[in-house]
Design a protein around this motif. Structure first.
Motif, PDB file in Angstrom:
ATOM      1  N   ASN A  28      -2.348   1.461   4.846  1.00 43.97           N
ATOM      2  CA  ASN A  28      -3.560   1.076   4.113  1.00 43.97           C
ATOM      3  C   ASN A  28      -3.857  -0.360   4.506  1.00 43.97           C
ATOM      4  N   GLN A  63      -5.809   3.896   6.049  1.00 47.31           N
ATOM      5  CA  GLN A  63      -6.591   4.154   4.848  1.00 47.31           C
ATOM      6  C   GLN A  63      -7.408   2.915   4.511  1.00 47.31           C
ATOM      7  N   GLU A  64      -8.552   3.138   3.900  1.00 47.12           N
ATOM      8  CA  GLU A  64      -9.514   2.109   3.460  1.00 47.12           C
ATOM      9  C   GLU A  64     -10.307   1.478   4.597  1.00 47.12           C
ATOM     10  N   CYS A  97     -10.190   7.680   6.542  1.00 42.79           N
ATOM     11  CA  CYS A  97      -8.759   7.965   6.715  1.00 42.79           C
ATOM     12  C   CYS A  97      -8.571   8.327   8.185  1.00 42.79           C
ATOM     13  N   HIS A 155      -5.915   9.669   1.426  1.00 43.18           N
ATOM     14  CA  HIS A 155      -5.910   8.573   0.452  1.00 43.18           C
ATOM     15  C   HIS A 155      -6.373   9.151  -0.883  1.00 43.18           C
ATOM     16  N   ASP A 190      -1.809   6.968   1.628  1.00 49.16           N
ATOM     17  CA  ASP A 190      -1.702   6.253   0.357  1.00 49.16           C
ATOM     18  C   ASP A 190      -2.020   7.267  -0.738  1.00 49.16           C
ATOM     19  N   ASP A 239       2.954   4.744  -0.822  1.00 52.95           N
ATOM     20  CA  ASP A 239       2.617   5.147   0.546  1.00 52.95           C
ATOM     21  C   ASP A 239       3.799   5.926   1.126  1.00 52.95           C
TER      22      ASP A 239
END
Length: 280
Positions: A28, A63-64, A97, A155, A190, A239
């Motif tokens: 992440n 992620q993010e 993702c 995620h 995540d 995670d």
């Protein structure tokens, strides 16, 4: 035995064994938020990218990440290609993702993205989730090998308790539906869930936590979410990298707490693992 022949055999054996393992990392990387001040993307991306370059996993999931962050990583790490859709509308907008893969190590066979909701085939928000959430997956084949495997990267929602439980169930159902050839499975991301929660227990009925399975070959702190708090213990683990219970031997696993000048490159630590295909 001739010394030169012995050395040649050792080199060939090491190459064969290397073709039979795969290294993965989940990360992440924290979306690019200008309000993060000292911890904004511009201030941390160089170190984060150098961290990825150093560990050099065959495949890593993010992620993010916003699209321009993904581009920054790919421009710097030219041996990698990425795929994945933004969670908002299924295009380049919003958080991804994404999955990166080293083009010299693995070949991408096919890929797709689904939403963690009651309508997974279209952009949507599920159950009591606060936001659209997604899972991206790819079917891969190791170069110089017949080993194929599937990697899922996700995620989970940070608010919806029901959404996290139902997301675990949905992903397991999707794995069963997608994996008609019974290929080795890896699920990472995540999960916004700690080990003693129902959503993780659901996953562990079908898959194994590679960090726990590594035993003495696991390394690093207990937790993965650091919140950019450099001087506080990191104990909250949300995670994970999971794998099929009968698919791999876990060679090693690490929660990577690298830092520079008392700053972390993200508010999460990446998780790294090396797996050996059991069919070999």
């Amino acid at each position: 035995m001739n010394k030169l022949l012995f050395i040649t055999l050792i080199v060939l054996l090491s190459q064969v064994l290397r073709a039979q393992d795969v290294s993965l990392l989940t990360y992440n990387i924290k979306y690019d938020n200008p309000k993060d001040s000292i911890n904004n993307w511009e201030n941390r991306k160089t170190f984060l990218i150098s961290q990825l370059r150093f560990y050099s996993p065959d495949i890593f999931g993010t992620q993010e990440a916003l699209f321009h962050q993904l581009q920054d990583i790919q421009i710097a790490l030219k041996q990698y290609q990425f795929f994945g859709l933004g969670r908002k509308h299924g295009d380049e907008e919003g958080e991804h993702c994404a999955i990166f893969y080293n083009k010299n190590k693995v070949q991408l066979i096919s890929q797709n993205t689904f939403w963690l909701s009651q309508t997974p085939n279209r952009p949507s928000k599920g159950w009591d989730a606060a936001l659209n959430r997604i899972c991206t997956y790819g079917v891969f084949q190791k170069k110089n090998s017949n080993d194929r495997f599937i990697v899922f990267n996700t995620h989970f929602d940070h608010v919806g308790k029901k959404a996290r439980i139902e997301s675990s169930k949905l992903i397991l159902k999707k794995i069963q539906k997608i994996n008609t050839q019974k290929l080795p499975i890896i699920l990472m991301g995540d999960f916004n869930l700690e080990m003693n929660t129902e959503g993780i227990r659901i996953i562990l009925k079908e898959l194994q936590d590679t960090n726990l399975a590594a035993g003495k070959n696991a390394f690093g702190p207990v937790g993965t979410f650091n919140g950019f708090h450099f001087h506080k213990p990191v104990t909250r683990r949300i995670d994970y990298i999971f794998s099929g219970k009968d698919d791999f031997t876990i060679l090693k696993s690490g929660i990577l707490s690298d830092s520079k000048d008392c700053h972390y490159p993200s508010d999460h630590f990446p998780v790294y693992t090396e797996l050996l295909f059991k069919n070999n």
